[in-house]
Design an enzyme around this catalytic site. Structure first.
Site, PDB file in Angstrom:
ATOM      1  N   HIS A 328       0.815  -1.219   0.000  1.00 42.88           N
ATOM      2  CA  HIS A 328       0.000   0.000   0.000  1.00 42.88           C
ATOM      3  C   HIS A 328       0.849   1.270   0.000  1.00 42.88           C
ATOM      4  CE1 HIS A 328      -3.646  -2.395   0.950  1.00 42.88           C
ATOM      5  NE2 HIS A 328      -4.268  -1.355   0.439  1.00 42.88           N
ATOM      6  N   GLY A 397      -7.023   8.252   7.668  1.00 45.51           N
ATOM      7  CA  GLY A 397      -6.680   9.613   8.064  1.00 45.51           C
ATOM      8  C   GLY A 397      -5.256   9.831   8.525  1.00 45.51           C
ATOM      9  N   ASN A 399      -1.714   8.863  11.142  1.00 45.11           N
ATOM     10  CA  ASN A 399      -1.388   8.671  12.562  1.00 45.11           C
ATOM     11  C   ASN A 399      -2.029   9.721  13.461  1.00 45.11           C
ATOM     12  OD1 ASN A 399       0.198   6.395  12.130  1.00 45.11           O
ATOM     13  ND2 ASN A 399       2.055   7.600  11.791  1.00 45.11           N
ATOM     14  N   VAL A 401      -4.868  11.412  13.156  1.00 44.66           N
ATOM     15  CA  VAL A 401      -6.285  11.135  13.391  1.00 44.66           C
ATOM     16  C   VAL A 401      -6.443   9.979  14.382  1.00 44.66           C
ATOM     17  CG1 VAL A 401      -8.406  10.271  12.319  1.00 44.66           C
ATOM     18  CG2 VAL A 401      -7.071  12.053  11.180  1.00 44.66           C
ATOM     19  N   GLY A 402      -5.668   8.912  14.191  1.00 47.96           N
ATOM     20  CA  GLY A 402      -5.725   7.779  15.103  1.00 47.96           C
ATOM     21  C   GLY A 402      -5.360   8.166  16.525  1.00 47.96           C
ATOM     22  N   LYS A 403      -4.349   9.031  16.656  1.00 49.82           N
ATOM     23  CA  LYS A 403      -3.917   9.463  17.991  1.00 49.82           C
ATOM     24  C   LYS A 403      -5.001  10.286  18.683  1.00 49.82           C
ATOM     25  CE  LYS A 403      -0.104  11.814  20.344  1.00 49.82           C
ATOM     26  NZ  LYS A 403       1.167  12.568  20.164  1.00 49.82           N
TER      27      LYS A 403
END
Length: 483
Positions: A328, A397, A399, A401-403
């Site tokens: 990816h 989104g 890292n 956004v995940g954080k």
């Protein structure tokens, strides 16, 4: 009405589709139906020639030469009939796409970045097709090599409906179905085409409505709205993001899937609705079915799979997710995404193995009623689903956004309270207002209330997914019984 410009993938493929790709797909459909009607025996070669001509027209002589060179190198290496050597060749060819000097050279071939990206995306997908053919070549006996010749490789690699973006169809499936000659009915194919176009048009309209009205991706492009939104808005944005991704791939995979049907082939199943997903395992099996089959057949099972020892299973699963993350793009957020998916699949399979032990299974059946077991299943699934959504938000989104989601939902829970009052954010396309209303139902700030509320909603979602799965399984069993 202005649209959200921040979803690159949708804007990119819609633009290319309108300009050229849809017209080339229509040309493929015409050639396919004429060859099925008049020269069924030579259909693979008619489609191969058309695919090569379409590639030349769209990517130019140099882009065509790159794909042909990849196929020729893969075929040459496959002659050694060593799977490890084939994989090494595939990884090296894939790595060449990320060499800066090679990237700059390819960019100079084209007038725009969009044309270069079309070559990049196409070659990335073609690498998987070349790998599939080469490994099938390594695994088949010499007596079967006639069905794995270089012309058949070209027919597979240049098959146009799956050429730029998939879906992935393994060579063994493609070859068997393409060789099979079935009765051709113009009326039946016309009905399939009309119904398919209506369905895809509906999905396309839904995706366009979402991207013109919801501005999900514009919100995700900045940390401030996510840090300041209420918990309800934060959850709604997450749901909207993954649902748009689902609808988008109904279109992107639905168009080539329809053409596969028109060619007499069976396409991979379209993505299953993400609202029904309640486990990592089901997500991987049911969303991108073609990619899942590729990973299982060519990586997971050959390395050992679930039939090996515990360490062997851990290693084969890790290798599978490492490859899919690298394919990816290999950016840091993709490695986090891959690691979360690996951990999720391992925990789910480990839990399933533990519960299948005869002693534990006997205790569960003895002391827990079916209704309680169902509720326990939904509780465990809600935890798995929360991590699944988090991993998908990282994939979509990044890292950051995940954080933000991790901190607000699972850690601090009060990074930004909905009682902060009114805040305004401006974009070129729209002004978004986040307002506080005393009458609005609010989630109490701070851990664990936000976490428990999210898990409660996902518990309900899990019940829906489990019920749907059980009904589908019962329907399949009834169909097999009467067939």
């Amino acid at each position: 009405m202005p649209q959200d410009p921040m979803d690159f993938e949708w804007s990119y493929w819609v633009e290319w589709g309108r300009e050229r790709i849809l017209w080339l797909l229509a040309g493929h459909l015409l050639v396919s139906q004429m060859s099925r009607l008049l020269v069924e025996k030579y259909k693979p070669w008619c489609l191969m020639v058309y695919g090569m001509a379409a590639c030349w027209l769209l990517l130019g002589i140099k882009g065509f030469a790159v794909i042909l060179l990849h196929a020729a190198i893969s075929f040459a290496v496959a002659q050694f009939q060593l799977s490890l050597l084939t994989w090494l060749c595939s990884l090296i060819l894939l790595a060449t796409l990320r060499i800066p000097a090679v990237e700059e050279t390819k960019r100079r071939w084209y007038d725009t970045e969009n044309e270069y990206y079309l070559l990049l995306f196409t070659v990335s997908v073609r690498c998987l097709f070349c790998t599939s053919f080469s490994l099938e070549y390594c695994w088949h006996a010499p007596s079967q090599k006639s069905s794995h010749s270089f012309p058949w490789m070209l027919a597979y690699v240049f098959y146009y409906p799956t050429f730029h973006n998939g879906p992935l169809v393994n060579f063994d499936e493609f070859s068997k179905q393409m060789r099979r000659q079935e009765a051709f009915s113009v009326k039946t194919n016309l009905i399939i085409l009309i119904v398919g176009i209506i369905r895809i048009f509906f999905w396309w309209c839904l995706a366009e409505l979402m991207i013109h009205l919801m501005y999900i991706h514009a919100l995700y492009s900045s940390a401030l709205p996510l840090e300041s939104a209420s918990y309800w808005a934060l959850g709604g944005l997450a749901l909207a993001q993954v649902l748009f991704f689902y609808v988008k791939y109904l279109v992107l995979y639905g168009v080539p899937g329809l053409l596969l049907q028109m060619d007499g082939l069976k396409p991979p199943a379209l993505p299953c609705c993400v609202s029904l997903m309640h486990s990592f395992t089901k997500m991987w099996r049911s969303f991108d079915v073609g990619l899942h089959r590729f990973l299982v057949r060519y990586i997971y099972v050959p390395v050992g799979g679930s039939q090996s020892s515990l360490l062997g299973t851990l290693f084969s699963t890790a290798l599978t997710f490492a490859f899919v993350s690298y394919w990816h793009g290999g950016q840091s957020y993709l490695w986090y995404w891959g690691a979360l998916n690996w951990l999720g699949v391992i925990v789910e399979n480990g839990t399933k193995r533990m519960l299948s032990i005869s002693l534990i299974q006997g205790l569960i059946e003895r002391f827990l009623s079916p209704r309680f077991r169902r509720r326990l299943h939904a509780v465990l699934a809600s935890v798995s689903t929360s991590m699944l959504i988090l991993s998908n938000l990282i994939f979509l989104g990044g890292n950051q956004v995940g954080k933000i989601y991790w901190n607000r939902i699972f850690m601090e829970g009060s990074a930004s309270d909905s009682s902060k009052g009114e805040e305004k954010f401006s974009w070129d396309c729209k002004e978004l207002e986040v307002l506080d209303e005393d009458s609005r139902l609010q989630i109490p700030a701070g851990w664990p209330w936000a976490t428990l509320t999210v898990l409660g909603f996902l518990y309900c979602y899990a019940h829906v997914g489990i019920e749907w799965e059980q009904k589908c399984a019962a329907h399949r069993n009834d169909a097999n019984h009467y067939s």
